[in-house]
Scaffold this motif. Structure first.
Motif: not given
Length: 477
Positions: A57-58, A189-192, A197-200, A291-295
């Motif tokens: 998923t990630f 969960w917090f780590i990934y 968010i960092f990658a975004l 939504i985060l990973f699609l962005c």
């Protein structure tokens, strides 16, 4: 390289700490499998989300918007509908008795044969499906380790990654039990999410154009489409809005209403209201997560504009090429975390079903059962490395689609158990109906190339049809 490896080692140390810290709280079976229902519902919610979020998923969700658009969110909306149905319809029954395994509920209604059959199908699907998922997860991890400077073959790196995460996960799962698994899931969960968010943010910083200009480019390229309203008689209609919503709802009803691994996190809370918060709240979190990973995928499309990139590897390549040390180590830890949360949950739930549904708790302790299934899962994840290419492809496809074939009939069993009507046949014949429904779903899915969003409703329909036909036959007799 040094700082990245140091981050990974530190992550594993924290995971070990959780396992041994909670070891003293596992004196009884209910402690080991449900943590005495003492964990706050919010932590169980995050654990549920982490469990259903694999490293695939990630890394793979960004590829959907990189090569396509946002239509995958239609299925996520279906997930939310399905969880709401489970929360309001099925969940009250699970809290009405004193069951630890959700299959005990079916056993109380229809007898031991359906209970054990459901447990066996769950076991096979988890060993095959999650074993294959772990194997597939090791491939991008091996790619990242190779790009980090480890000069070994991808196969060796993949096996090293699998062995390391399996050993660490087995240890904290066996020693710490459900409580350690839940709080480790929360950490993971917090780590990934931090990694996402960092990658975004990094992508936004590296883009040569403004966000508004990027949105305009995406819109012009039809990369922001969400709803598929046109049905194509001869095309792939997996994302046709009606099929996507129905398919997503059925997937979620099956996974979060009948799959022990996920339901375990819901019934581990104190009461029905908390369980409903976990189910519906997790659907909202998963939607935001998608939504985060699609962005991220959309920004990757803009970042690599004009370059030929493999969609399934684009996020991995960006992480290795663009993320600075030691944040790179954190992102690799995030990918490991998403794989480990699924593995640990599978180990604990397989141990639970064999302890309660098969009565193995009379001969083996929860830790012994967990150790056995941990090693079994690890072995199943290594099998594809030793298969010839043709066999490997077949095993991979079976492992990744097996839940689509089993969830529909499973939903039907639980809905029938929820109803007041008694079975027109014995528990043994009902079990045969269940297995026949799975085989029928497989035959229809493979023979007619049915879209995956419809496989689960088809399996549900076959099981209900068989029971209703038997009602008519025995009524006439």
């Amino acid at each position: 390289m040094f700082w990245d490896l140091l981050v990974l080692i530190f992550y594993f140390v924290i995971v070990f700490y959780f396992g041994f810290h909670f070891a003293k709280n596992n004196q009884k079976e209910e402690d080991f499998y449900l943590a005495k229902k003492e964990i706050h519902w919010f932590f169980l919610l995050l654990s549920l989300v982490a469990t259903e979020t694999s490293s695939l998923t990630f890394l793979s969700i960004p590829s959907l918007s990189f090569k396509g658009d946002y239509r995958f969110l239609e299925i996520a909306f279906g997930y939310l509908i399905g969880r709401t149905i489970v929360a309001l319809y099925l969940l009250p029954s699970y809290f009405s008795g004193n069951t630890i395994s959700v299959y005990e509920y079916v056993g109380n209604r229809f007898g031991k044969s359906p209970q054990k059959t459901l447990s066996l199908v769950f076991t096979v699907s988890r060993l095959l499906g999650d074993g294959i998922r772990l194997y597939v997860s090791s491939l991008p991890i091996a790619f990242l380790l190779e790009r980090m400077g480890l000069n070994l073959s991808p196969e060796i790196l993949g096996m090293i990654a699998l062995t390391t995460l399996s050993i660490v996960t087995i240890i904290y799962s066996v020693v710490g039990g459900f409580r350690a698994i839940v709080f480790t899931d929360v950490l993971q969960w917090f780590i990934y999410i931090f990694g996402g968010i960092f990658a975004l943010g990094l992508l936004i910083d590296k883009l040569d154009i403004s966000i508004w200009e990027g949105i305009k480019n995406l819109q012009t390229s039809h990369k922001l489409n969400l709803f598929v309203l046109d049905y194509l008689p001869s095309g792939d209609n997996s994302y046709f809005i009606l099929f996507a919503l129905i398919g997503g709802a059925f997937i979620s009803i099956g996974s979060h209403g009948t799959d022990l691994m996920l339901v375990q996190r819901v019934i581990a809370t104190k009461n029905l209201v908390s369980g409903q918060k976990i189910l519906i709240g997790s659907g909202i979190v998963v939607l935001v997560q998608f939504i985060l990973f699609l962005c991220i995928g959309s920004l990757l499309y803009l970042f690599y504009s004009g370059q030929s990139m493999a969609p399934d590897k684009v996020f991995s390549q960006f992480i290795v090429a663009e993320v600075p040390s030691p944040i790179l180590g954190i992102l690799v830890a995030a990918i490991l975390a998403s794989a480990m949360s699924t593995l640990s949950s599978t180990i604990n739930s397989l141990s639970l079903t064999w302890a309660r549904d098969w009565g193995m708790d009379r001969w083996f302790s929860p830790r012994t059962l967990s150790l056995f299934f941990g090693v079994t899962l690890f072995v199943s994840s290594l099998v594809p490395y030793f298969l010839i290419q043709t066999w490997e492809k077949g095993v991979l496809e079976m492992g990744l689609t097996i839940f689509s074939y089993t969830l529909g009939p499973s939903i039907a069993v639980f809905f029938l158990a929820k109803g007041k009507a008694e079975l027109p046949v014995s528990g043994l014949v009902f079990s045969v109906f269940f297995l026949t429904s799975i085989l029928g779903t497989v035959a229809i899915g493979l023979g007619f190339q049915i879209s995956f969003t419809l496989l689960i409703p088809i399996g549900f329909g076959i099981q209900i049809f068989l029971v209703q036909i038997s009602r008519l036959v025995f009524k006439k007799n």
